[in-house]
Design a protein around this motif. Structure first.
Motif, short mmCIF file in Angstrom:
data_model
loop_
_atom_site.label_atom_id
_atom_site.label_comp_id
_atom_site.label_asym_id
_atom_site.label_seq_id
_atom_site.Cartn_x
_atom_site.Cartn_y
_atom_site.Cartn_z
N PRO A 1 0.82 -1.21 0.00
CA PRO A 1 0.00 0.00 0.00
C PRO A 1 0.86 1.27 0.00
CG PRO A 1 -0.77 -1.54 1.66
CD PRO A 1 0.55 -2.05 1.16
N GLU A 2 0.38 2.28 -0.70
CA GLU A 2 1.12 3.54 -0.77
C GLU A 2 1.43 4.07 0.62
OE1 GLU A 2 1.05 7.44 -3.60
OE2 GLU A 2 -0.88 6.64 -2.99
N SER A 3 0.49 3.92 1.55
CA SER A 3 0.69 4.42 2.92
C SER A 3 1.76 3.65 3.68
CB SER A 3 -0.63 4.38 3.70
OG SER A 3 -1.11 3.05 3.78
N SER A 4 2.17 2.49 3.17
CA SER A 4 3.22 1.69 3.82
C SER A 4 4.61 1.95 3.24
CB SER A 4 2.91 0.19 3.68
OG SER A 4 1.75 -0.15 4.41
N LEU A 5 4.69 2.83 2.25
CA LEU A 5 5.95 3.01 1.52
C LEU A 5 6.65 4.32 1.83
CD1 LEU A 5 4.81 1.46 -1.85
CD2 LEU A 5 6.37 0.47 -0.16
N SER A 6 6.56 4.77 3.07
CA SER A 6 7.27 5.99 3.46
C SER A 6 8.58 5.61 4.14
CB SER A 6 6.39 6.83 4.39
OG SER A 6 6.07 6.08 5.54
N GLY A 7 9.44 6.60 4.28
CA GLY A 7 10.72 6.39 4.98
C GLY A 7 11.55 5.28 4.35
N GLU A 8 12.14 4.44 5.20
CA GLU A 8 13.01 3.36 4.73
C GLU A 8 12.26 2.33 3.90
OE1 GLU A 8 16.12 1.85 7.49
OE2 GLU A 8 15.11 3.19 8.92
N ASN A 9 10.94 2.25 4.06
CA ASN A 9 10.16 1.27 3.29
C ASN A 9 10.12 1.60 1.80
OD1 ASN A 9 9.73 -0.05 5.67
ND2 ASN A 9 7.51 0.25 5.71
N LYS A 10 10.53 2.80 1.42
CA LYS A 10 10.59 3.15 -0.01
C LYS A 10 11.54 2.22 -0.76
CE LYS A 10 9.43 8.04 0.18
NZ LYS A 10 9.91 9.42 -0.05
N ALA A 11 12.45 1.59 -0.06
CA ALA A 11 13.40 0.67 -0.69
C ALA A 11 12.67 -0.50 -1.37
CB ALA A 11 14.39 0.13 0.34
N LEU A 12 11.45 -0.79 -0.94
CA LEU A 12 10.67 -1.87 -1.56
C LEU A 12 10.34 -1.57 -3.02
CD1 LEU A 12 8.22 -2.59 1.39
CD2 LEU A 12 10.11 -4.07 0.62
N LEU A 13 10.36 -0.31 -3.38
CA LEU A 13 10.06 0.08 -4.77
C LEU A 13 11.25 -0.13 -5.69
CD1 LEU A 13 8.15 3.40 -4.03
CD2 LEU A 13 7.16 1.20 -4.72
N GLU A 14 12.41 -0.39 -5.12
CA GLU A 14 13.65 -0.48 -5.91
C GLU A 14 14.24 -1.88 -5.94
OE1 GLU A 14 14.45 2.22 -7.57
OE2 GLU A 14 12.84 3.31 -6.56
N LEU A 15 13.46 -2.90 -5.65
CA LEU A 15 14.00 -4.27 -5.55
C LEU A 15 14.45 -4.85 -6.88
CD1 LEU A 15 11.55 -5.89 -2.98
CD2 LEU A 15 13.92 -5.22 -2.61
N GLY A 16 13.79 -4.46 -7.97
CA GLY A 16 14.13 -5.06 -9.26
C GLY A 16 13.96 -6.57 -9.18
N ASP A 17 15.00 -7.30 -9.59
CA ASP A 17 14.90 -8.76 -9.56
C ASP A 17 15.48 -9.37 -8.28
OD1 ASP A 17 17.59 -8.36 -10.02
OD2 ASP A 17 17.65 -9.47 -11.91
N LYS A 18 15.63 -8.54 -7.25
CA LYS A 18 16.06 -9.07 -5.95
C LYS A 18 14.84 -9.64 -5.22
CE LYS A 18 19.89 -5.88 -5.40
NZ LYS A 18 19.70 -4.77 -6.30
N PRO A 19 15.01 -10.70 -4.45
CA PRO A 19 13.88 -11.30 -3.74
C PRO A 19 13.35 -10.38 -2.63
CG PRO A 19 15.76 -12.81 -3.81
CD PRO A 19 16.24 -11.48 -4.31
N LEU A 20 12.04 -10.20 -2.60
CA LEU A 20 11.40 -9.42 -1.54
C LEU A 20 11.68 -10.06 -0.18
CD1 LEU A 20 9.27 -7.22 -0.62
CD2 LEU A 20 7.58 -9.03 -0.86
N GLY A 21 11.56 -11.37 -0.11
CA GLY A 21 11.77 -12.07 1.16
C GLY A 21 13.16 -11.85 1.73
N GLU A 22 14.15 -11.87 0.87
CA GLU A 22 15.52 -11.65 1.33
C GLU A 22 15.66 -10.27 1.97
OE1 GLU A 22 19.06 -13.58 -0.77
OE2 GLU A 22 19.00 -11.54 -1.57
N TYR A 23 15.00 -9.28 1.36
CA TYR A 23 15.06 -7.92 1.90
C TYR A 23 14.30 -7.81 3.22
CZ TYR A 23 14.46 -2.98 2.67
OH TYR A 23 14.44 -1.74 3.27
N ILE A 24 13.04 -8.22 3.24
CA ILE A 24 12.24 -7.97 4.45
C ILE A 24 12.74 -8.79 5.64
CG2 ILE A 24 10.21 -7.16 3.20
CD1 ILE A 24 8.84 -9.82 3.83
N PHE A 25 13.20 -10.02 5.41
CA PHE A 25 13.67 -10.83 6.53
C PHE A 25 15.01 -10.35 7.08
CE2 PHE A 25 10.33 -13.75 5.30
CZ PHE A 25 9.89 -14.21 6.53
N SER A 26 15.66 -9.42 6.38
CA SER A 26 16.91 -8.84 6.89
C SER A 26 16.65 -7.56 7.70
CB SER A 26 17.87 -8.54 5.74
OG SER A 26 17.42 -7.43 4.98
#
Length: 184
Positions: free
Chosen positions: A92-117
């Motif tokens: 959700p747009e409301s969840s993508l502020s601050g450091e969470n904006k990095a989720l928009l730049e994952l490209g072909d990197k795994p989402l799980g690898e990012y969030i679990f770190s």
């Protein structure tokens, strides 16, 4: 989208999950890590789509969110050269502020690898459902016919902001030749 209104149920109530998938579907940890281990690091992500759209009504209800826009990411996870999971993430747009904006730049990197770190990640309960695997034929070279795909979905809270992740475990097709190719 044909799988927008699936019949989700709490994982603990699901008796029909095939035994070969049960442990993986109920695992609370990173699916990315598990798939990398299972496939000796022969793992990659292929992005099908990542764009802004309005979430489906069922996704808004699941997220407890009224956002009209979300970053929706659909990917195939490959292990040993074969697509093994179709994943749809609703951010959700409301969840993508601050450091969470990095989720928009994952490209072909795994989402799980990012969030679990990330520190302080929380995962809500897992829900499960099944669906005809043929719903994914548009993304694959080989077509499923009568096979069933099992799915799980969870809400993750990244820096206390919700994101929804839905993973569809693709079955072994009756004919696996050419499955690693994606239709253009």
């Amino acid at each position: 989208m044909p799988f927008a209104d699936m019949n989700w149920q709490p994982a603990q109530d699901a008796k029909a999950i095939p035994s070969a998938l049960r442990e993986m579907i109920l695992d609370q940890h990173s699916l990315t890590r598990r798939l990398k281990q299972a496939h000796n690091n022969d793992f990659f992500v292929r992005v099908i789509a990542h764009d802004w759209q309005e979430p489906h009504a069922s996704e808004k209800a699941f997220l407890h969110c009224d956002d009209q826009r979300a970053s929706v990411r659909e990917v195939l996870l490959f292990g040993s050269g074969q697509p093994v999971v179709f994943a749809r993430s609703v951010l959700p747009e409301s969840s993508l502020s601050g450091e969470n904006k990095a989720l928009l730049e994952l490209g072909d990197k795994p989402l799980g690898e990012y969030i679990f770190s990330q520190p302080g990640l929380r995962r809500g309960p897992i829900e499960v459902a099944d669906i005809k695997a043929s719903e994914f034929n548009a993304y694959l070279e080989v077509e499923f016919t009568t096979e069933i795909a099992w799915a799980r979905r969870s809400l993750f809270y990244l820096r206390e902001k919700p994101i929804a992740v839905c993973e569809f475990f693709l079955p072994e097709p009756e004919c696996a030749e050419g499955l690693s190719e994606i239709r253009e």
